[in-house]
Every structure is written in structure tokens, then in C-alpha cells.
Design a protein around this motif. Structure first.
Motif, PDB file in Angstrom:
ATOM      1  N   ALA A 257     -12.196  -3.286 -15.034  1.00  0.00           N
ATOM      2  CA  ALA A 257     -12.179  -2.608 -13.745  1.00  0.00           C
ATOM      3  C   ALA A 257     -13.368  -1.665 -13.613  1.00  0.00           C
ATOM      4  O   ALA A 257     -13.695  -0.911 -14.537  1.00  0.00           O
ATOM      5  N   THR A 258     -14.022  -1.739 -12.463  1.00  0.00           N
ATOM      6  CA  THR A 258     -15.153  -0.843 -12.173  1.00  0.00           C
ATOM      7  C   THR A 258     -14.840   0.088 -11.012  1.00  0.00           C
ATOM      8  O   THR A 258     -15.575   1.027 -10.758  1.00  0.00           O
ATOM      9  N   GLY A 259     -13.756  -0.157 -10.322  1.00  0.00           N
ATOM     10  CA  GLY A 259     -13.386   0.651  -9.155  1.00  0.00           C
ATOM     11  C   GLY A 259     -12.262  -0.035  -8.417  1.00  0.00           C
ATOM     12  O   GLY A 259     -11.537  -0.870  -8.984  1.00  0.00           O
ATOM     13  N   THR A 260     -12.101   0.311  -7.149  1.00  0.00           N
ATOM     14  CA  THR A 260     -11.032  -0.275  -6.354  1.00  0.00           C
ATOM     15  C   THR A 260     -11.602  -0.920  -5.095  1.00  0.00           C
ATOM     16  O   THR A 260     -12.646  -0.512  -4.578  1.00  0.00           O
ATOM     17  N   ALA A 261     -10.891  -1.942  -4.623  1.00  0.00           N
ATOM     18  CA  ALA A 261     -11.299  -2.662  -3.419  1.00  0.00           C
ATOM     19  C   ALA A 261     -10.822  -1.920  -2.177  1.00  0.00           C
ATOM     20  O   ALA A 261     -10.041  -0.963  -2.260  1.00  0.00           O
ATOM     21  N   ASP A 262     -11.275  -2.391  -1.018  1.00  0.00           N
ATOM     22  CA  ASP A 262     -10.931  -1.733   0.247  1.00  0.00           C
ATOM     23  C   ASP A 262      -9.781  -2.430   0.962  1.00  0.00           C
ATOM     24  O   ASP A 262      -9.557  -2.213   2.158  1.00  0.00           O
ATOM     25  N   LEU A 263      -9.020  -3.261   0.233  1.00  0.00           N
ATOM     26  CA  LEU A 263      -7.977  -4.054   0.863  1.00  0.00           C
ATOM     27  C   LEU A 263      -6.927  -3.200   1.558  1.00  0.00           C
ATOM     28  O   LEU A 263      -6.493  -3.498   2.679  1.00  0.00           O
ATOM     29  N   VAL A 264      -6.477  -2.133   0.909  1.00  0.00           N
ATOM     30  CA  VAL A 264      -5.452  -1.281   1.511  1.00  0.00           C
ATOM     31  C   VAL A 264      -5.953  -0.671   2.810  1.00  0.00           C
ATOM     32  O   VAL A 264      -5.251  -0.666   3.834  1.00  0.00           O
ATOM     33  N   ALA A 265      -7.175  -0.172   2.788  1.00  0.00           N
ATOM     34  CA  ALA A 265      -7.738   0.424   4.006  1.00  0.00           C
ATOM     35  C   ALA A 265      -7.843  -0.603   5.122  1.00  0.00           C
ATOM     36  O   ALA A 265      -7.561  -0.304   6.300  1.00  0.00           O
ATOM     37  N   ARG A 266      -8.224  -1.830   4.792  1.00  0.00           N
ATOM     38  CA  ARG A 266      -8.343  -2.862   5.822  1.00  0.00           C
ATOM     39  C   ARG A 266      -6.973  -3.260   6.364  1.00  0.00           C
ATOM     40  O   ARG A 266      -6.820  -3.542   7.558  1.00  0.00           O
ATOM     41  N   ALA A 267      -5.962  -3.283   5.497  1.00  0.00           N
ATOM     42  CA  ALA A 267      -4.602  -3.559   5.970  1.00  0.00           C
ATOM     43  C   ALA A 267      -4.116  -2.440   6.886  1.00  0.00           C
ATOM     44  O   ALA A 267      -3.566  -2.693   7.974  1.00  0.00           O
ATOM     45  N   HIS A 268      -4.319  -1.209   6.462  1.00  0.00           N
ATOM     46  CA  HIS A 268      -3.890  -0.071   7.279  1.00  0.00           C
ATOM     47  C   HIS A 268      -4.576  -0.065   8.639  1.00  0.00           C
ATOM     48  O   HIS A 268      -3.969   0.304   9.651  1.00  0.00           O
ATOM     49  N   ALA A 269      -5.824  -0.461   8.676  1.00  0.00           N
ATOM     50  CA  ALA A 269      -6.560  -0.485   9.945  1.00  0.00           C
ATOM     51  C   ALA A 269      -5.926  -1.451  10.938  1.00  0.00           C
ATOM     52  O   ALA A 269      -6.141  -1.328  12.155  1.00  0.00           O
ATOM     53  N   ARG A 270      -5.139  -2.381  10.438  1.00  0.00           N
ATOM     54  CA  ARG A 270      -4.466  -3.363  11.304  1.00  0.00           C
ATOM     55  C   ARG A 270      -2.985  -3.059  11.457  1.00  0.00           C
ATOM     56  O   ARG A 270      -2.218  -3.900  11.946  1.00  0.00           O
ATOM     57  N   GLY A 271      -2.572  -1.885  11.021  1.00  0.00           N
ATOM     58  CA  GLY A 271      -1.180  -1.487  11.158  1.00  0.00           C
ATOM     59  C   GLY A 271      -0.252  -2.101  10.150  1.00  0.00           C
ATOM     60  O   GLY A 271       0.974  -2.070  10.320  1.00  0.00           O
ATOM     61  N   LEU A 272      -0.798  -2.632   9.071  1.00  0.00           N
ATOM     62  CA  LEU A 272       0.008  -3.256   8.037  1.00  0.00           C
ATOM     63  C   LEU A 272       0.238  -2.304   6.873  1.00  0.00           C
ATOM     64  O   LEU A 272      -0.677  -1.589   6.449  1.00  0.00           O
ATOM     65  N   LEU A 273       1.452  -2.299   6.351  1.00  0.00           N
ATOM     66  CA  LEU A 273       1.727  -1.622   5.095  1.00  0.00           C
ATOM     67  C   LEU A 273       1.079  -2.406   3.955  1.00  0.00           C
ATOM     68  O   LEU A 273       0.811  -3.604   4.085  1.00  0.00           O
ATOM     69  N   ALA A 274       0.846  -1.731   2.841  1.00  0.00           N
ATOM     70  CA  ALA A 274       0.251  -2.391   1.678  1.00  0.00           C
ATOM     71  C   ALA A 274       1.010  -1.977   0.418  1.00  0.00           C
ATOM     72  O   ALA A 274       1.159  -0.783   0.135  1.00  0.00           O
ATOM     73  N   PHE A 275       1.504  -2.973  -0.309  1.00  0.00           N
ATOM     74  CA  PHE A 275       2.222  -2.762  -1.564  1.00  0.00           C
ATOM     75  C   PHE A 275       1.477  -3.486  -2.682  1.00  0.00           C
ATOM     76  O   PHE A 275       0.663  -4.380  -2.423  1.00  0.00           O
ATOM     77  N   THR A 276       1.803  -3.127  -3.917  1.00  0.00           N
ATOM     78  CA  THR A 276       1.189  -3.830  -5.041  1.00  0.00           C
ATOM     79  C   THR A 276       2.185  -4.010  -6.173  1.00  0.00           C
ATOM     80  O   THR A 276       3.091  -3.193  -6.366  1.00  0.00           O
ATOM     81  N   TRP A 277       1.999  -5.093  -6.927  1.00  0.00           N
ATOM     82  CA  TRP A 277       2.858  -5.448  -8.057  1.00  0.00           C
ATOM     83  C   TRP A 277       1.987  -5.946  -9.208  1.00  0.00           C
ATOM     84  O   TRP A 277       0.882  -6.415  -8.966  1.00  0.00           O
ATOM     85  N   THR A 278       2.448  -5.845 -10.394  1.00  0.00           N
ATOM     86  CA  THR A 278       3.493  -4.985 -10.922  1.00  0.00           C
ATOM     87  C   THR A 278       2.812  -4.047 -11.911  1.00  0.00           C
ATOM     88  O   THR A 278       2.034  -4.499 -12.750  1.00  0.00           O
ATOM     89  N   LEU A 279       3.139  -2.755 -11.836  1.00  0.00           N
ATOM     90  CA  LEU A 279       2.544  -1.776 -12.737  1.00  0.00           C
ATOM     91  C   LEU A 279       3.408  -1.662 -13.985  1.00  0.00           C
ATOM     92  O   LEU A 279       4.592  -1.344 -13.915  1.00  0.00           O
TER      93      LEU A 279
END
Length: 329
Positions: A253-275
Motif C-alpha cells: 500500500a502506498t496510499g488510498t484511492a478516491d473511490l469513497v469520495a467519488r461514491a459520496h459525490a453521487r449520493g452513495l454510501l461506501a462500505f468496505t470488507w473485511t478488516l
């Protein structure tokens, strides 16, 4: 905003997954929600198992009366050999006992093997109602197209059970998720959020069944065009942890992607599995010395995931992950 901490199949870091003790422990540890996986029996019971193939999570292989049920099936394009829930009536499944799915990683959990029966969705809903606070239930429908092809009206069975179990007016405590969109469409009228799960690779089984080679891959749904298509159809997207991390050429890992921000910009919740804290499940950057069962730098990985702004995390050890949130508050 503090994300929901969801007990993944209960507190499955401490007890065999999908057992009553795993669910009760997750609730006792403070999990906001618990997540049962739903498959079906031959007589339409909503059975709580990670997969419909149950050789690795029950003692079915030790039951001589079921030896002739061992078979090979293709489930969502994958050939599997073992024992399948759809070949059993519920009263037969009720004679089985649960086993730890990852005994090499979690040998302490294996000490509970054989002590608890398989559950139904009704059992998990009842356990959630035992709590002295509101606990949500994240219902993951497994292999919906596979079961539909065998004549089961999967969504109708789930909705009927919610009504029968006294959850018909508890939309605020229910969330549906699946790797297939068609069943989520059918569950939408209940009024609870529906969340589309995506694998890192592959394609939704219902689209493969209807579209063949034209099925859109899971990776497409994480693009801007894919998120645009999901907005308005579902309430959120749930992605593998690895899809929130950027990595170098050797997978660190070098960092994090912008997927959550892009989902939020469209009114979508964002979850992740599994920690999970064990080295086997951590990105190589966060692994410690020792073998796959050793705990690595899981807190650092968790903080990196939290920094994306994710709305919910599926965890096997609710107490440990909640403690990180409390420390950060």
C-alpha cells in the motif's frame, strides 16, 4: 462521521462464524450491526452460512447418513465439491454443528467446534432484538441467481421472514447487500437501504446469466460511469478493502484511492470488507514478522481505511476496531 462497525458474521475473530455466540459477542462488544449471510435449504429455509457448500463450516462430513449427498456443483461459475444446503431440509441441517472455517489462523476458535447448531435468519433477527439497544442487521443474500434458477423466490422469502419475525417496521435497522443487482431491486420496496457488493475481479452472476460475455465487470461499477449507473438504483456500494488502497508494483500500500469520495459525490454510501488483524489478511505494508496467524500493524491499516471517509467497515473483532475509533475521538 464515525463509520458503522459491523460484526462480520458476528464476532468471528473470537467464535466460529455465524454462531449464536458469535452474534451475541459482537453485540456485547458494541458492534453497531451484525451481518448474516443467507443461503437456502431444499424446503426454503433461510439458512445462515457463508456459502451453500458447508463442508468447511460444519461437521456434515462426519454424518454417515449424509454421505451420499456429497456432490459437485457449479456455483456462480465456480466448480465446488462437497455438501450443499439446497440438498437438505431444514430439520436435517439442524442436526449439524458449526466448525471454525479458518482453524490454522484461529485455532482458539476451533476449540468451540461442535458446540453450536446452524442458525436461520429468524434466529439472528431474534438475537438482535435481545439487545438492550438498537442493533442493525446487514443481510447479505448469497448466490441469488443460482437459487432463483432452482425455483426459489429469494427476495420474497427474505421479506416474508422479516415480517414474520417482527421486523416489518424496522427499516432503519435493516440493510440489504448482494453481489447481484436484480435481487437488490426486488428488495428495494421494503424501504431499507440496499448496497451493491463488488469483488475486485469477476462480474455479477445475474448479469453473466442474462448477458453472457457482455456482463459488466465489478471493476466497471467502481468507475465514474459505473457509479453513475448505480446512483438512484442502490443506496451504496461495498468494496473489498484492497480496492480502497493504492499499491506499488509489489502490492504494498502506498496510499488510498478516491473511490469513497467519488461514491459520496453521487449520493452513495461506501462500505468496505473485511478488516482483520492477522498477517494473512493485511496488505503487505502492514504485516509483521511471524506467520500468517500473527497480528500485524492492523491499527495502521485501519486508520488508512478510515481516512477515506468510509461509512461502514466489516470487522471480525468489533472490540478492537471500536477501541481505535474511541482513541481517535
Amino acid at each position: 462521521m464515525t463509520p458503522l462497525v459491523i460484526g462480520h458474521r458476528g464476532a468471528s475473530g473470537y467464535r466460529p462464524e455465524h454462531t449464536a455466540s458469535a452474534y451475541r459477542l459482537a453485540i456485547a462488544q458494541g458492534a453497531d450491526a451484525v451481518e448474516p449471510d443467507v443461503v437456502l435449504s431444499r424446503d426454503g429455509a433461510l439458512v445462515i452460512r457463508h456459502e451453500n457448500e458447508i463442508a468447511t463450516t460444519t461437521d456434515v462430513a462426519e454424518h454417515p447418513e449424509f454421505a451420499d449427498r456429497r456432490t459437485t456443483r457449479v456455483v456462480d461459475g465456480v466448480e465446488r465439491t462437497g455438501w450443499f444446503t439446497e440438498d437438505f431440509d431444514w430439520h436435517e441441517l439442524a442436526t449439524l454443528r458449526c466448525r471454525e472455517r479458518l482453524p490454522d489462523i484461529r485455532p482458539a476458535n476451533a476449540g468451540f467446534d461442535g458446540s453450536e447448531p446452524i442458525l436461520r435468519l429468524s434466529d439472528v433477527l431474534a438475537i438482535a432484538l435481545e439487545a438492550d439497544r438498537d442493533v442493525s442487521v446487514v443481510i447479505e443474500v448469497k448466490h441469488a441467481q443460482y437459487f432463483e434458477d432452482r425455483g426459489f423466490a429469494v427476495a420474497a422469502l427474505v421479506l416474508a421472514e422479516l415480517e414474520r419475525s417482527g421486523w416489518g417496521a424496522r427499516q432503519a435497522q435493516v440493510l440489504f447487500e448482494c453481489f447481484e443487482l436484480a435481487v437488490l431491486d426486488a428488495l428495494t420496496p421494503f424501504g431499507a437501504p440496499v448496497v451493491f457488493l463488488t469483488e475486485t475481479r469477476g462480474a455479477p452472476a445475474d448479469e453473466v446469466a442474462s448477458m453472457g460475455d457482455r456482463a459488466r465487470p465489478f471493476s466497471w461499477f467502481r468507475t465514474d460511469s459505473g457509479l453513475d449507473a448505480l446512483a438512484g438504483r442502490v443506496d451504496g456500494i461495498s468494496v473489498a478493502k484492497r480496492d480502497l488502497l493504492t499499491v506499488d508494483t509489489i502490492g504494498r500500500a502506498t496510499g488510498t484511492a478516491d473511490l469513497v469520495a467519488r461514491a459520496h459525490a453521487r449520493g452513495l454510501l461506501a462500505f468496505t470488507w473485511t478488516l482483520r488483524p492477522e498477517n494473512r489478511f493485511l496488505n503487505p505494508r502492514f504485516r509483521s514478522a511471524g506467520g500468517p496467524a500473527e497480528w500485524g500493524e492492523w491499527e495502521a491499516e485501519y486508520r488508512a481505511i478510515l481516512a477515506t471517509g468510509v461509512d461502514g467497515v466489516f470487522v471480525d473483532h468489533p472490540d478492537r476496531y471500536l477501541a481505535v475509533l474511541r482513541d481517535a475521538a
